[in-house]
Design a protein around this motif. Structure first.
Motif, mmCIF file in Angstrom:
data_model
loop_
_atom_site.group_PDB
_atom_site.id
_atom_site.type_symbol
_atom_site.label_atom_id
_atom_site.label_comp_id
_atom_site.label_asym_id
_atom_site.label_seq_id
_atom_site.Cartn_x
_atom_site.Cartn_y
_atom_site.Cartn_z
ATOM 1 N N HIS A 211 41.149 141.005 -53.955
ATOM 2 C CA HIS A 211 41.805 139.706 -54.086
ATOM 3 C C HIS A 211 43.263 139.894 -54.492
ATOM 4 C CE1 HIS A 211 42.622 135.596 -55.480
ATOM 5 N NE2 HIS A 211 41.551 135.244 -54.794
ATOM 6 N N GLY A 240 46.369 131.540 -54.720
ATOM 7 C CA GLY A 240 45.527 132.712 -54.933
ATOM 8 C C GLY A 240 45.885 133.484 -56.179
ATOM 9 N N ALA A 337 43.973 132.048 -50.490
ATOM 10 C CA ALA A 337 42.711 132.247 -51.205
ATOM 11 C C ALA A 337 42.707 131.357 -52.448
ATOM 12 C CB ALA A 337 42.552 133.708 -51.593
ATOM 13 N N ALA A 339 41.504 130.484 -55.782
ATOM 14 C CA ALA A 339 40.763 131.062 -56.907
ATOM 15 C C ALA A 339 40.463 129.956 -57.922
ATOM 16 C CB ALA A 339 41.567 132.176 -57.573
#
Length: 364
Positions: A211, A240, A337, A339
């Motif tokens: 990640h 992200g 992404a 999170a």
């Protein structure tokens, strides 16, 4: 009768060996194939299209690494340092197999492997010269001013994001760690850039399944920012990344005009890193096509291409013309992404900028 026949065969074979020793057969004449001088045979435009850098930049680059790549002897028609460099640049420009690039330079594929490795390591060693974050107070203020001109976001010294560079399966027990969420093997390369699309930092050692937040959490940049080495400077990242007082991310659900204005400015300013990746991969298509070499060399190629990108930007080179012979596959679009990070209220820096700066700006 059979015994005598065997004796005769042995005698004939022994006589043949003795004759070859006394009168050895003539050796084949050694053929030395002339190697093309690509630096001279192409004009400026065609040279730029094939090697992705101008001749002046290539000469300057050669002056920096020549001692690291040249042979220690001039015997046996050794390959010149310039041809070493041009062969490596051609590999970055095409991503072809070694045998194809070797034919382009009149060199055997086994030699090609050694040349690309040696030149790539030499270029990557220039990283500390060409890739740096601003450190002095003057450089930090100048960088913040350039970012402010984009969308009036204050105090920004860098934009950060990750991009996936395709590689072949590394094999072994850890191969699946390199398979990213799109299903192919890659390095997740973290980069930071300035407002003029110059790389300020690059990390090319994490497998594709890692990640973005994990990469940043283990980077030296995080350590330097936490120690306050960049003054009031901040980084802009997408959702992200974890929201901190020095790394600002957009609001997930802006519910006020002020937050909406903040998001628009943050996204427009942060967009420079996306543009930087696009320019970088168009200049060196090997990064888009994929790397077919072993992992240590693949990492060095990524860093070397970042160094060459900054060199080209520092020389104000335009993007090379499109090579019709190259087929660059379309790049997959990776959505940010998301999170599970919370803490909007505890981030003092973002709230301070939101209240003292964006709240005072017109929202229309």
């Amino acid at each position: 009768m059979d015994i005598f026949d065997n004796i005769d065969d042995l005698a004939i074979e022994e006589e043949t060996i003795i004759n070859e020793y006394i009168n050895p057969p003539e050796r084949k004449e050694r053929i030395i194939r002339p190697r093309p001088d690509h630096f001279r045979i192409w004009d400026s435009k065609e040279f730029h299209r094939r090697f992705r850098l101008r001749k002046e930049s290539v000469q300057y680059l050669l002056s920096l690494i020549e001692n690291k790549i040249k042979h220690q002897t001039e015997r046996n028609q050794c390959i010149s340092p310039m041809l070493h460099l041009l062969i490596a640049l051609r590999f970055y420009a095409t991503g072809s197999f070694y045998i194809t690039v070797g034919d382009f330079g009149g060199i055997h594929s086994s030699t090609m492997c050694r040349i690309i490795k040696k030149v790539t390591e030499a270029i990557a060693s220039l990283r500390t010269i060409f890739i740096n974050l601003p450190r002095s107070d003057e450089d930090i203020r100048s960088t913040q001013l350039e970012f402010y001109k984009i969308a009036r976001f204050p105090r920004v010294v860098s934009a950060i994001d990750g991009t996936h560079i395709r590689i072949q399966s590394p094999g072994g027990n850890t191969a699946e760690e390199f398979r990213n969420r799109k299903g192919f093997f890659s390095f997740n390369v973290q980069a930071m850039c300035s407002a003029d699309l110059m790389f300020q930092d690059i990390v090319a050692r994490w497998p594709g399944s890692t990640h973005d937040c994990m990469i940043f959490a283990n980077s030296h940049v995080k350590y330097h920012f936490e120690n306050g080495e960049f003054g009031n400077g901040i980084i802009l990242g997408d959702s992200g990344y974890e929201l901190t007082n020095y790394l600002l991310t957009p609001f997930q659900n802006p519910d006020t005009p002020t937050k909406t204005l903040y998001n628009e400015s943050q996204i427009r300013t942060r967009n420079v890193i996306e543009r930087c990746f696009g320019v970088w991969k168009r200049r060196f298509p090997v990064l888009s096509i994929g790397l077919r070499c072993r992992l240590p060399l693949a990492q060095d190629v990524i860093v070397a291409c970042a160094v060459l990108h900054n060199l080209a930007r520092s020389k104000n080179e335009e993007e090379p013309p499109v090579d019709p012979e190259l087929h660059i596959p379309p790049q997959p679009i990776f959505p940010p992404a998301i999170a599970d990070f919370t803490g909007d209220e505890r981030c003092h820096t973002r709230n301070l900028i939101l209240i003292n700066y964006f709240h005072a700006l017109p929202t229309e």
